[in-house]
Design an enzyme around this catalytic site. Structure first.
Site, mmCIF file in Angstrom:
data_model
loop_
_atom_site.group_PDB
_atom_site.id
_atom_site.type_symbol
_atom_site.label_atom_id
_atom_site.label_comp_id
_atom_site.label_asym_id
_atom_site.label_seq_id
_atom_site.Cartn_x
_atom_site.Cartn_y
_atom_site.Cartn_z
ATOM 1 N N ARG A 160 45.546 -53.048 -16.469
ATOM 2 C CA ARG A 160 44.270 -53.487 -17.040
ATOM 3 C C ARG A 160 44.445 -54.891 -17.622
ATOM 4 O O ARG A 160 45.049 -55.063 -18.673
ATOM 5 C CB ARG A 160 43.779 -52.528 -18.126
ATOM 6 C CG ARG A 160 42.504 -53.032 -18.811
ATOM 7 C CD ARG A 160 41.710 -51.967 -19.531
ATOM 8 N NE ARG A 160 42.372 -51.410 -20.686
ATOM 9 C CZ ARG A 160 41.755 -50.642 -21.599
ATOM 10 N NH1 ARG A 160 40.468 -50.356 -21.470
ATOM 11 N NH2 ARG A 160 42.431 -50.143 -22.613
ATOM 12 N N ASP A 444 43.046 -48.283 -31.021
ATOM 13 C CA ASP A 444 43.215 -49.562 -30.346
ATOM 14 C C ASP A 444 42.026 -50.451 -30.686
ATOM 15 O O ASP A 444 41.240 -50.132 -31.588
ATOM 16 C CB ASP A 444 43.398 -49.384 -28.840
ATOM 17 C CG ASP A 444 42.185 -48.753 -28.153
ATOM 18 O OD1 ASP A 444 41.119 -48.638 -28.792
ATOM 19 O OD2 ASP A 444 42.297 -48.388 -26.970
#
Length: 528
Positions: A160, A444
């Site tokens: 990603r 996160d």
């Protein structure tokens, strides 16, 4: 080099990644596509202005022909047919080994939400991925040695890169900061595409934060050019798109269509999606007001509409539908906490597998067996359930926009939790850690975004707390910040400097009248 300047330090082995040929490759991508990237970011702002002025979101009339015509995405690529369990995490050395060894089918190697984009993290992450593919990676800590299992037992790597909105100030091309997306993608593709292909699997990617099918078209153009530059066939790359912004939920089919020869499916990204709901309709008072984040479950009507539409859309077009994150981090000391949390994880994965998802995410290796067991129970020996077309699903724009039907309260405890998690996470982020275990959950950047945006929304709507009756004001939030900091300061490892930076950043992105588009932008500006 010709128009290329590295402003970050050249540390040990960085010359293996930042070769003249690799830098020429990423610079070529930047020169060809950065203008389009910036124009698409301007288009985001133009749509935001229309929404703030009273416009709404809807399925696009100009792309109705795409939604109504017959087409399919490319068949599943090697290593991506069976995705029943995917593990996510940053690209540090220990995580690289543990994720690949976890028993998951896929590892989302994350340069975005789970990674602080320091120059060291960016380049070392590339080194770790290349070393893993070459089987030269190792790691030792606390007297324990980490090594890879045989190749056949390893998860498929899916990288990603950063979103289109992020730049990297450590590499300049013709005097301009390079796109973080193109840097992360380009370095991995240049060094690892052929390495992956030699192992029978291609270079695969997860694409974050997109808001329109035109942004997907840009990625597709980048893929075609990158494959051309390295003399690889079109369709070698496969990409899964995270549907984690509110506008993208109305363009799922168009996004698949733009990437169709490179498409590997869509993913339902919960926290960023909720953050995007607040961000896009932040000027609309209480019309899009969300209760505290732990009360917004995937069974809320507007979230249910979003996930069911995602499965229906993917399977209609032959694409995988991947479910959301199980963020629980098992406790080594409290079996009762584990029991309750694991029951919730099992229920969540049972709902997803029953709805037709082909797989789902976990944040910790200990959750891989639970997720696999649940999906095994539905899939059996089949690699996926693409044959479940979910033709019973009928989702309207009104269903996706039905935020006001979400049950739940806003309490002082919920406000304190948002402040506490945001401060802890931002301090860790400023210290170089993008994925942090906080109160037995892996947090996160996405969860930090929902925390700070909820505080902003509640404060700007004078919300009265259900348990105390107090109104959420700047003064109340600042008081809670001080109280939470005082508690955190008593804990081992407290770093006064990092928490001072975190506090200043949190106040900027949660309390200012102007809503920051992404907290990572002012955070990154504070980093060397």
């Amino acid at each position: 080099m010709d128009g290329i300047q590295i402003t970050g330090p050249m540390l040990d082995r960085f010359d293996e990644i930042l070769t003249p040929e690799a830098l020429d490759f990423v610079a070529a991508l930047h020169r060809e596509f950065d203008e389009t990237r910036r124009r698409l970011l301007d288009a985001r702002q133009e749509r935001q202005a229309r929404l703030s002025a009273g416009d709404t979101l809807d399925f696009l009339p100009e792309t109705k022909h795409v939604r109504e015509s017959e087409w399919q995405v490319a068949p599943a690529a090697p290593g991506l047919a069976d995705r029943r369990v995917e593990i996510t995490g940053p690209v540090d050395r220990k995580m690289t080994i543990n994720a690949l060894n976890s028993g998951a089918k896929v590892w989302l190697a994350d340069f975005e939400d789970a990674n602080t984009p320091t120059w060291e993290n960016t380049v070392n992450g590339q080194l770790n991925l290349r070393d893993a593919l070459d089987r030269t990676i190792d790691f030792s800590s606390g007297g324990k040695d980490y090594a890879l299992k045989p190749d056949k037992d390893l998860a498929t790597v899916v990288v990603r890169p950063r979103g289109w909105h992020l730049r990297d100030k450590h590499l300049l091309v013709d005097g301009a900061e390079i796109s973080g997306s193109l840097l992360d993608f380009g370095l991995y593709f240049f060094h690892c595409a052929r390495r992956q292909l030699s192992k029978g699997r291609g270079p695969y990617f997860y694409l974050p934060k997109m808001e329109s099918h035109l942004e997907a078209r840009l990625w597709n153009d980048v893929f075609n050019r990158a494959q051309e530059l390295l003399d690889l066939p079109r369709g070698t790359i496969r990409a899964t798109v995270l549907i984690e912004t509110y506008p993208a939920a109305f363009e799922m089919e168009e996004i698949l269509y733009e990437l169709r020869e490179h498409s590997a499916g869509l993913n339902a990204g919960r926290w960023d999606y909720l953050f995007s709901v607040i961000k896009k309709f932040r000027t609309r008072g209480r019309e899009f007001l969300l209760p505290e984040r732990n009360a917004v479950t995937m069974t809320a009507p507007f979230m249910r509409a979003y996930t069911e539409l995602l499965v229906r859309t993917c399977h209609k077009r032959g694409a995988h539908a991947i479910g959301g994150m199980a963020a629980f981090i098992p406790s080594r000391r409290d079996p009762e906490v584990n029991k309750v949390a694991l029951e919730k994880v099992r229920a969540d994965k049972t709902r997803e597998s029953g709805d037709g998802f082909d797989g789902s995410w976990v944040a910790h290796p200990d959750l891989v067996p639970i997720c696999r067991e649940v999906f095994d129970g539905v899939l059996g020996a089949r690699p996926n359930q693409l044959d479940r077309l979910r033709e019973d699903v009928r989702v309207t724009a009104e269903d996706l926009l039905a935020v006001s039907k979400t049950p739940g309260q806003i309490t002082e405890a919920g406000l304190r939790a948002n402040v506490d998690v945001a401060l802890r996470y931002l301090a860790a982020w400023m210290g170089g850690l993008g994925a942090v275990a906080i109160h037995n959950l892996m947090e996160d950047a996405a969860t930090a975004e929902i925390c700070r945006s909820q505080v902003w929304q509640w404060m700007h709507n004078d919300i009265e707390l259900a348990d105390t009756g107090a109104v959420v004001t700047r003064e109340l939030v600042e008081q809670i910040i001080e109280e939470e900091l005082a508690e955190i300061a008593t804990e081992p490892g407290y770093d006064e400097k990092l928490y001072a930076q975190a506090t200043a950043l949190f106040k900027e992105v949660a309390l200012d009248d102007d809503f920051a588009e992404f907290l990572t932008l002012p955070a990154y500006a504070r980093m060397p």
